[in-house]
Write an enzyme that holds these catalytic residues in place. Structure first.
Site, PDB file in Angstrom:
ATOM      1  N   SER A 178       0.827  -1.195   0.000  1.00 14.40           N
ATOM      2  CA  SER A 178       0.000   0.000   0.000  1.00 14.40           C
ATOM      3  C   SER A 178       0.867   1.253   0.000  1.00 14.40           C
ATOM      4  CB  SER A 178      -0.979  -0.043   1.166  1.00 14.40           C
ATOM      5  OG  SER A 178      -2.166   0.606   0.798  1.00 14.40           O
TER       6      SER A 178
ATOM      7  N   HIS B 132      -6.733  -6.385   0.070  1.00 14.92           N
ATOM      8  CA  HIS B 132      -5.573  -5.498   0.159  1.00 14.92           C
ATOM      9  C   HIS B 132      -4.318  -6.296   0.489  1.00 14.92           C
ATOM     10  CE1 HIS B 132      -4.107  -1.481   0.060  1.00 14.92           C
ATOM     11  NE2 HIS B 132      -3.746  -1.424   1.326  1.00 14.92           N
TER      12      HIS B 132
ATOM     13  N   ASP C 258      -9.644  -5.513  -4.003  1.00 15.28           N
ATOM     14  CA  ASP C 258      -9.082  -4.382  -3.266  1.00 15.28           C
ATOM     15  C   ASP C 258      -9.442  -3.051  -3.919  1.00 15.28           C
ATOM     16  OD1 ASP C 258      -7.581  -2.716  -1.661  1.00 15.28           O
ATOM     17  OD2 ASP C 258      -5.657  -3.266  -2.567  1.00 15.28           O
TER      18      ASP C 258
END
Length: 496
Positions: A180, A456, A431
């Protein structure tokens, strides 16, 4: 073209904030934080590492500020080949580095196979790595050094020091890994410092969630599709809930009903309705992010495939406002009270305290300006346009400064990244942050891997018996690329 990993076969082709209540633009409090390894039991694995501190410069790009601070990093060398074995370097996210270390099982599991040293570096202004101690957030002068550029420079300087001071590490090839925001940093690290890292694994890294690189509504569309696929009537029930809330919250009796129905810790006031809806938005977004195939305890303790469980309560969107919202509560309660231990629900809390809302909010008000919007047609949310001016005004009010919405694309190239190499971008089909991710390979050295059943960065989590075949194959492919980069680096090794 992406390397897409479906359920049964691997097809190899060419090798999210606390502004929703203050901003007219859809702005989820969920940020691209690292969601990584968790054992099947739901208990975080405890790993064997040493905590160290490095005397880091406060400012890498000027010469007037000569102050330093202690940057925390964690190091593990149990399986490391002391004769130039590789270093897997985790580019720290917006929170405490120990939390990320204990939740990135992929790195720990491949360290033995690769004979690798592991290093987890804490991002400045998070955890214990405060450039000005307790005064780091006290004024804009101190905050002036809070940028991704400075953080990447921290990582580069730290790696140079480690290679120069650890016997046997001088020729060690370094691979950057992150998820991320950490994945964004890993990719940018390889782009900006190819002399320091020979490759990068950027998992669920929304490097294109900026300016006009991706439609601002794509994020909400993915969230909605996750609910559409998980149960008939589910997304429509959520969509209908907004009018139900608006109608009930217009009266004192309705506010009391909402407070009691949702077991809120504090009675809902008329001025809280925006925050209440924002809290619900965050809940649906977070569920999409952590829609894992097994029980996990990251943002909250949750069952396997939590959206499917949530959707069992949201089958009938045609119910009256009162009945519909009672069902919405049952759905929300899965997220906040799966263990049954919560006595009441707090609308100011949606995720773990290990992530730093204050620090990330500052970053979004400076360089991390990610446009979000919803239209109520292609998604299950109220129509809210992206309003950069209002966003900027809010940042000016709260921080005394205005964001630079085009700086990230100027600094890191936007979609013009074809001159770079040796980066694997992995994204999950479930995601929402994949909306700003690299989902098609840019070249034979800038590889996109798509994991259809992945939320994610599922690939950075520890192995689990319930993992879909697609994520298992994704991890295996990622390891193959890492091995390739290591081998290439050894054949052309140049000491720093």
């Amino acid at each position: 073209m992406a390397i897409e990993l479906p359920v049964a076969v691997v097809t190899i082709a060419t090798a999210a904030l606390a502004l929703a209540t203050r901003n007219s633009a859809f702005q989820p409090r969920s940020r691209p934080g690292a969601l990584s390894g968790q054992w099947a039991s739901g208990h975080t694995a405890q790993f064997d590492y040493e905590t160290r501190y490095f005397q880091q410069k406060v400012d890498h790009f000027g010469f007037a500020e000569d102050a330093t601070f202690k940057q925390r990093y964690l190091i593990a060398d149990r399986y490391w080949n002391h004769n130039g074995g590789p270093i897997l370097f985790y580019t720290g996210n917006e929170g405490d580095i120990i939390w990320f270390c204990n939740n990135t099982g992929f790195m720990w599991e491949v360290s033995k196979e690769l004979e690798a040293m592991l290093v987890f570096a804490e991002h400045r202004y998070y955890g214990e790595s405060m450039p000005f101690g307790e005064k780091s957030f006290s004024n804009l002068k101190h905050l002036n050094y809070f940028t991704s550029e400075q953080a990447l420079a921290d990582f580069a300087v730290l790696i140079r020091s480690l290679k120069q001071t650890i016997p046997g590490a001088q020729t060690s090839p370094v691979i950057a890994i992150g998820g991320s925001y950490g994945g964004m940093l890993a990719a940018w690290f390889r782009m900006k410092y190819p002399n320091i890292v020979v490759g990068a694994l950027a998992a669920s890294a929304p490097i294109w969630q900026f300016e006009n690189l991706t439609p601002c509504g794509s994020f909400c569309t993915i969230v909605t599709n996750d609910f559409l696929k998980s149960g008939q009537g589910c997304a429509e029930s959520i969509k209908n809930s907004w009018d139900a809330i608006n109608n009930l919250s217009s009266t004192a009796e309705g506010l009391t009903f909402l407070s009691r129905t949702f077991h809120l810790c504090s009675p809902l006031q008329a001025s809280d309705v925006g925050s209440f809806k924002s809290w619900l938005i965050d809940t649906w977004v977070n569920l999409a992010m952590v829609d894992y195939p097994y029980e996990a305890n990251f943002l909250q303790p949750l069952p396997a495939w939590p959206i499917k469980v949530v959707c069992t309560f949201l089958k009938d969107p045609s119910l009256s406002a009162e009945l519909l919202l009672q069902n919405i509560f049952q759905a929300v309660n899965v997220y906040y009270n799966y263990t049954g231990n919560a006595e009441c629900l707090n609308i100011s809390q949606t995720a773990t305290s290990n992530l730093d809302d204050q620090g990330w909010y500052y970053q979004t008000c400076t360089e991390m300006v990610m446009p979000f919007c919803s239209d109520g047609v292609n998604d299950m949310f109220e129509p809210v346009p992206w309003d950069l001016q209002l966003f900027s005004d809010t940042c000016k009010k709260d921080w005394g400064l205005r964001p630079r919405p085009d700086w990230i694309t100027t600094l890191y190239g936007g979609k013009n990244i074809s001159s770079h190499s040796n980066i694997v971008f992995s994204n999950g089909g479930l995601d929402p942050w994949a909306s700003g991710g690299v989902t098609n390979s840019v070249s034979d050295t800038l590889i996109a891997i798509v994991i259809p059943e992945g939320a994610h960065h599922l690939d950075l989590r520890s192995r689990n018996d319930k993992d879909p075949i697609s994520v298992r194959k994704a991890r295996a492919l990622e390891v193959e690329y890492i091995k390739k980069w290591i081998e290439e680096a050894k054949n052309t090794s140049v000491s720093l």
